[in-house]
Write a protein that holds these residues in place. Structure first.
Motif, PDB file in Angstrom:
ATOM      1  N   ASP A 252      -5.620 -10.213  44.860  1.00 44.30           N
ATOM      2  CA  ASP A 252      -5.274 -11.207  43.910  1.00 44.30           C
ATOM      3  C   ASP A 252      -3.748 -10.925  43.394  1.00 44.30           C
ATOM      4  O   ASP A 252      -3.506 -10.009  42.751  1.00 44.30           O
ATOM      5  CB  ASP A 252      -6.199 -11.276  42.890  1.00 44.30           C
ATOM      6  N   LEU A 253      -2.879 -11.941  43.445  1.00 42.51           N
ATOM      7  CA  LEU A 253      -1.595 -11.790  42.731  1.00 42.51           C
ATOM      8  C   LEU A 253      -1.317 -11.913  41.576  1.00 42.51           C
ATOM      9  O   LEU A 253      -0.212 -12.373  40.768  1.00 42.51           O
ATOM     10  CB  LEU A 253      -0.752 -12.726  43.693  1.00 42.51           C
ATOM     11  N   GLY A 254      -2.320 -11.694  40.652  1.00 43.10           N
ATOM     12  CA  GLY A 254      -2.299 -12.099  39.247  1.00 43.10           C
ATOM     13  C   GLY A 254      -2.383 -13.391  38.883  1.00 43.10           C
ATOM     14  O   GLY A 254      -1.826 -14.039  37.799  1.00 43.10           O
ATOM     15  N   SER A 255      -3.287 -14.107  39.587  1.00 44.48           N
ATOM     16  CA  SER A 255      -3.570 -15.594  39.383  1.00 44.48           C
ATOM     17  C   SER A 255      -4.076 -15.861  38.003  1.00 44.48           C
ATOM     18  O   SER A 255      -4.936 -14.966  37.356  1.00 44.48           O
ATOM     19  CB  SER A 255      -4.661 -16.063  40.330  1.00 44.48           C
TER      20      SER A 255
ATOM     21  N   SER B  37      -3.836 -21.031  41.684  1.00 46.08           N
ATOM     22  CA  SER B  37      -2.535 -20.918  41.321  1.00 46.08           C
ATOM     23  C   SER B  37      -1.467 -20.986  42.610  1.00 46.08           C
ATOM     24  O   SER B  37      -2.050 -20.983  43.778  1.00 46.08           O
ATOM     25  CB  SER B  37      -2.373 -19.326  40.716  1.00 46.08           C
ATOM     26  N   ARG B  38      -0.254 -21.371  42.260  1.00 43.02           N
ATOM     27  CA  ARG B  38       0.528 -21.540  43.585  1.00 43.02           C
ATOM     28  C   ARG B  38       0.592 -20.335  44.332  1.00 43.02           C
ATOM     29  O   ARG B  38       0.747 -20.613  45.430  1.00 43.02           O
ATOM     30  CB  ARG B  38       2.174 -21.651  42.769  1.00 43.02           C
ATOM     31  N   ARG B  39       0.796 -19.126  43.856  1.00 42.20           N
ATOM     32  CA  ARG B  39       0.879 -17.969  44.729  1.00 42.20           C
ATOM     33  C   ARG B  39      -0.330 -17.070  44.170  1.00 42.20           C
ATOM     34  O   ARG B  39      -0.142 -16.267  43.422  1.00 42.20           O
ATOM     35  CB  ARG B  39       1.918 -17.269  44.522  1.00 42.20           C
ATOM     36  N   HIS B  40      -1.534 -17.491  44.838  1.00 49.29           N
ATOM     37  CA  HIS B  40      -2.800 -16.985  44.320  1.00 49.29           C
ATOM     38  C   HIS B  40      -3.140 -15.804  44.575  1.00 49.29           C
ATOM     39  O   HIS B  40      -3.644 -14.854  43.906  1.00 49.29           O
ATOM     40  CB  HIS B  40      -4.020 -17.966  44.484  1.00 49.29           C
ATOM     41  N   ALA B  41      -2.941 -15.463  45.967  1.00 48.65           N
ATOM     42  CA  ALA B  41      -3.659 -14.364  46.676  1.00 48.65           C
ATOM     43  C   ALA B  41      -2.754 -13.992  47.617  1.00 48.65           C
ATOM     44  O   ALA B  41      -2.122 -14.855  48.243  1.00 48.65           O
ATOM     45  CB  ALA B  41      -5.069 -14.201  47.061  1.00 48.65           C
TER      46      ALA B  41
ATOM     47  N   THR C  11     -10.097  -7.304  40.888  1.00 53.84           N
ATOM     48  CA  THR C  11      -9.120  -6.497  39.883  1.00 53.84           C
ATOM     49  C   THR C  11      -7.493  -6.959  40.473  1.00 53.84           C
ATOM     50  O   THR C  11      -7.259  -6.700  41.800  1.00 53.84           O
ATOM     51  CB  THR C  11      -9.017  -5.175  39.749  1.00 53.84           C
ATOM     52  N   SER C  12      -6.893  -7.463  39.672  1.00 58.79           N
ATOM     53  CA  SER C  12      -5.446  -8.263  40.089  1.00 58.79           C
ATOM     54  C   SER C  12      -4.641  -6.770  40.702  1.00 58.79           C
ATOM     55  O   SER C  12      -4.627  -5.803  40.328  1.00 58.79           O
ATOM     56  CB  SER C  12      -4.805  -8.710  39.008  1.00 58.79           C
TER      57      SER C  12
END
Length: 143
Positions: A100-103, A83-87, A115-116
């Motif tokens: 994890d940023l909700g990828s 993802s663009r802003r993955h973690a 876990t996000s």
């Protein structure tokens, strides 16, 4: 679906295997305290990237005007489902954590699913998977 050079497209990532969720990690000898004088050496396939450890490192890929601190675009991040802003990696009390940023395709440490929106302590030698992009990390003290 694969390209002629065997690079996987994002649609390939819908595998049905479920990773075991990651539990909280207690400190161990391999956890290692680090600080702002340290750097992270990352091995991605047969390539190496070294980034300084700072208080906050956003990991992802750039597209248009996106800004990330550790850009995985040169490592075919899009094709591997990053993802663009993955973690995000954060330095807290001399330990480096990842969250994890909700990828879309998730993050794993040593095969365990994160876990996000929850922080996990990183250890020297960990294998991190951003979607299907694998990276092994080593902590190095800057000289």
């Amino acid at each position: 679906m694969e390209t002629s050079d065997n690079k996987k497209f994002t649609s390939y990532l819908g595998d049905s295997s479920k990773a075991e969720p990651m539990t909280d990690r207690v400190p161990s000898q391999s956890t290692g305290k680090v600080g702002l004088s340290w750097r992270l050496k990352c091995k991605i396939d047969n390539q190496f990237a070294t980034i300084p450890i700072v208080e906050r490192i956003v990991v992802g890929r750039t597209q248009d005007h996106d800004v990330v601190d550790f850009d995985l675009t040169p490592y075919d991040a899009y094709h591997y489902g990053v993802s663009r802003r993955h973690a995000i990696m954060t330095l807290v009390d001399d330990y480096l954590y990842i969250e994890d940023l909700g990828s879309t395709n998730g993050t794993r440490i040593n095969g365990f699913q994160l876990t996000s929106k929850q922080r996990y302590r990183l250890r020297d030698g960990d294998e991190i998977e951003f979607a299907r992009l694998r990276m092994i990390i080593k902590f190095e003290e800057s000289r």
